[in-house]
Scaffold this active site. Structure first.
Site, PDB file in Angstrom:
ATOM      1  N   GLU A   8      12.202  47.110  19.223  1.00 51.08           N
ATOM      2  CA  GLU A   8      12.388  45.672  19.051  1.00 51.08           C
ATOM      3  C   GLU A   8      11.075  44.898  19.137  1.00 51.08           C
ATOM      4  OE1 GLU A   8      15.922  44.236  19.727  1.00 51.08           O
ATOM      5  OE2 GLU A   8      15.431  42.158  20.214  1.00 51.08           O
ATOM      6  N   ASP A 108      16.953  46.826  20.839  1.00 55.19           N
ATOM      7  CA  ASP A 108      17.957  46.531  21.878  1.00 55.19           C
ATOM      8  C   ASP A 108      19.357  46.829  21.330  1.00 55.19           C
ATOM      9  OD1 ASP A 108      15.792  45.622  23.256  1.00 55.19           O
ATOM     10  OD2 ASP A 108      16.354  43.496  23.199  1.00 55.19           O
ATOM     11  N   TYR A 318       8.857  40.677  32.163  1.00 54.24           N
ATOM     12  CA  TYR A 318       9.357  39.993  30.969  1.00 54.24           C
ATOM     13  C   TYR A 318      10.183  38.754  31.343  1.00 54.24           C
ATOM     14  CZ  TYR A 318      11.448  39.582  26.346  1.00 54.24           C
ATOM     15  OH  TYR A 318      11.840  39.133  25.128  1.00 54.24           O
TER      16      TYR A 318
END
Length: 702
Positions: A8, A108, A318
């Site tokens: 991703e 994902d 993140y």
DNA sequence: GCAAGGTC
């Protein structure tokens, strides 16, 4: 023959490569795009990141008239100048995929990730890639789970999720683009002036929430009430007790209660109650945005951008996560030891490391892809003020979640005075626990009260009768409306802040305490009447139901899209019939909003100071009483957007404005060039830098 | 240009 593995985003590619390749991983780079060559089970593989979506929907033919339903996927960089970065990824993927014999989609495992994988394979990897591809299914990016997922590859793409995702994209495009065009074109035809008007499944219900609040506030009729306070003296200290009736709605009743009070009050009872306050939960993005607004006044968008900077600097995990969990696999001790190496956290980290067991408080929310936001333990170099603030908040929060509960003691005292009852309350922190770890961000709400015992007599110094008025509900601010959106399931954690920003840029809303402009009210009003579907939060819910049905194979995406198309054709046909009338109304609201945006404040003659554009493209502030002879003018900066702040300069009394230049930080100034507040401006930066106003909040353009 | 959704 190599295996091509698509991820991703770059950070995921790095983790997936090292989990699958162990020591065999070699990192490469192509036009700034990192990729990894490695050996898995004796075969060559290349792990390549996407950058989120690389493709977007676009109309196939020029959009001259609405409705339009013919769309196709095109590279994002062709449709949107701001997506220029995605070009390098697209080209790198195309080159690195060449000559692959097997394809693995390791984006994902959700609807959007599945669409990302499908578009990339379909448009960049050649004939047959989509049919050949296998799907890797994992929910965390940990080495063990990734290896396990690779051993158990799904034999085909998850076409059910892909189809649900495509339908979501198409439906949002159909509704959003067509209704936006209908609005803009009605305005353009009626007023001849072009303005970007927009509507969408998320932005319009959000605007609706704000207009409802706006109407409540505008229509609010304050109701008077009276309160009674008893001022007593205890041990030489003055204490203010409140009557058991919080608000008297009749003045006479309050007066009678006042007259019934004697000159002495007696302590009728003392109640002491201890309760534990648990540590806070770890930060998901929404919680961080709310807290950063509370502590520093940063808007959600600002916080998101700052957090992204800290993430890219390797200082925090993140940030676009919905998780409030801190899995032990992160290695709490390791992070705390590193934090302990920084002077300001030494003491707090040390106290936690001395504990036998480290158990974080966690919240309910989870996220399949990431844990909650936490520091990595890396020591920051030079951080600018706002980055420093946000970093400190994130570290302090991380420390606090491991702390012991705080113990707070609440003291309630009942006083009798004549036949009237009053109450005193106090609060003190008995054990500070996590409050100390959270430092300056902890709200230590102490209300001291001297020791009082039952039966104690206190001299009454005064019985105070005060008149108050009920208040309208508070305005939303950027943090509270983003929280409201989350609670109602509008938008996603990654989009809410920017959708709100969009409402500012359209001129629908303005200010940090959000007011809805006439234009914003007009758009909601028009849509409420002619396309209530897009105003309703139900549209999001119905999309979700349709997507579920597609995923479960109960309906085909083509049917869902066709149904939307039929529905919209009918709505837009009716809209068009009444286009002139709708456009007239919007034009009126639009003019009012434009005028308000240009208005900077009061002139000393009593008129309104407004931004006036000159013929040669310059601008200045001039008075609305020009025709009646007022010649007051002030110079304005020639570039940037100007926003009235609704206040005057304490030194010279002229209106204060905010100036925002592209790429620069916004600053405040008054209109008077000779004002003492501007002393030293030529040498230094402007004295008061604007830190916390919503970017782009309702601005006047020259 | 207009949406909402990913990403840096």
């Amino acid at each position: 023959m190599k295996i091509f593995i698509l991820c991703e985003k770059p950070s995921a590619a790095s983790k997936i490569a090292s989990a699958l390749g162990g020591g065999s991983v070699r990192k490469g780079e192509r036009k700034g795009v990192p990729y990894y060559v490695l050996e898995v089970d004796g075969r060559e593989a290349v792990v390549v990141p996407s950058l989120g979506h690389l493709f977007t929907l676009k109309n196939t033919k020029p959009l001259r008239d609405y409705p339009v339903f013919d769309v196709e996927w095109v590279p994002s960089y062709l449709a949107d100048r701001k997506a220029a970065r995605t070009r390098a990824f697209l080209e790198a993927i195309r080159e690195l995929a060449r000559g692959s014999s097997e394809y693995v989609v390791a984006t994902d495992f959700d609807v959007e990730g599945s669409v990302i994988g499908w578009t990339v394979l379909r448009f960049l990897c050649g004939e047959g890639a989509v049919e050949k591809a296998k799907r890797m299914k994992f929910s965390t990016l940990t080495a063990g789970e990734l290896r396990e997922a690779y051993r158990n590859l799904l034999p085909r793409l998850d076409f059910e999720q892909v189809d649900a995702g495509i339908a979501r994209h198409v439906l949002d495009w159909y509704w959003g683009m067509n209704v936006s065009r209908a609005l803009s074109s009605s305005l353009q035809k009626a007023a001849g002036s072009f303005a970007k008007l927009s509507a969408g499944r998320v932005q319009t219900p959000t605007l609706k929430i704000l207009t409802e609040r706006e109407k409540e506030i505008r229509g609010f009729v304050p109701r008077p009430f009276w309160t009674l306070k008893l001022v007593v003296e205890a041990d030489g200290e003055e204490l203010v007790a409140e009557h058991e009736v919080e608000r008297f709605w009749e003045e006479g009743e309050a007066r009678r209660a006042k007259e019934a009070c004697g000159e002495e009050a007696v302590v009728r009872g003392v109640e002491v109650r201890q309760h534990r306050r648990l540590p806070p939960v770890p930060f998901d993005l929404g919680t961080l945005q709310a807290e950063a607004y509370r502590c520093f006044g940063y808007t959600p968008l600002r916080t998101q951008q700052l957090a992204q900077d800290l993430y890219l600097a390797g200082l925090i995990s993140y940030p676009r996560t919905g998780s409030q969990k801190l899995p032990p696999a992160l290695g709490y001790r390791g992070i705390l030891e590193k934090l302990g190496g920084m002077r300001e956290y030494r003491e707090a980290a040390g106290s936690l490391l001395a504990k036998r067991e480290l158990r974080p408080r966690e919240g309910e929310k989870t996220d399949p892809a990431h844990p909650s936001i936490h520091p990595t333990g890396e020591k920051p170099g030079e951080l600018k003020g706002p980055q420093r603030n946000l970093f400190d908040l994130i570290v302090r929060r991380f420390l606090a979640v491991f702390g012991d509960p705080a113990v707070v003691e609440g003291i309630g005292v009942e006083l009798a005075c004549g036949d009237q009852t009053f109450r005193l309350s106090g609060r003190r922190v008995v054990e500070r626990g996590w409050l100390d770890l959270y430092g300056r961000y902890a709200e230590a709400e102490e209300v001291p009260l001297p020791p009082l015992r039952e039966g104690q007599r206190l001299r009454v110094k005064e019985v105070r009768l005060e008149r108050g008025e009920t208040q309208p509900p508070p305005r939303y601010n950027p943090a509270s409306i983003v929280r409201e959106m989350a609670e109602r399931g509008l938008g996603t954690k990654a989009t809410r802040a920017s959708i709100l920003q969009n409402l500012y840029e359209r001129g629908y809303i303005r200010g940090e305490r959000i007011t809805v402009t006439e234009l914003g009210m007009g758009v909601v009003e028009a849509l409420q009447e002619h396309c209530p579907e897009i105003v309703s939060e139900e549209l999001t819910a119905s999309f979700e139901r349709e997507m579920d049905a597609i995923q479960e194979g109960r309906v085909r995406k083509e049917e869902v899209m066709e149904k939307a198309r039929v529905k919209l054709e009918e709505i837009l046909r009716k809209f068009k019939e009444r286009e002139a009338e709708i456009g007239e109304r919007l034009a009126e609201m639009y003019r009012k909003t434009r005028l308000a945006q240009r208005t900077l404040g009061k002139c000393r003659c009593g008129g309104e100071l407004r931004v006036i554009a000159t013929r040669n493209g310059k601008r200045f502030a001039g008075c609305s009483n020009f025709e009646r002879g007022c010649r007051v003018t002030y110079p304005l900066p020639s570039s940037g957007t100007i926003l009235a702040l609704g206040r005057t300069c304490p030194q010279c009394g002229t209106p204060l404005i905010q100036v925002r230049r592209p790429g620069g930080r916004p600053y405040r100034m008054c209109l008077e060039p000779g004002c003492p507040s501007k002393e030293g401006w030529r040498k230094k930066e402007p004295a008061s830098r604007q830190e916390n106003t919503p970017e782009g909040g309702g601005q006047a353009r020259s």
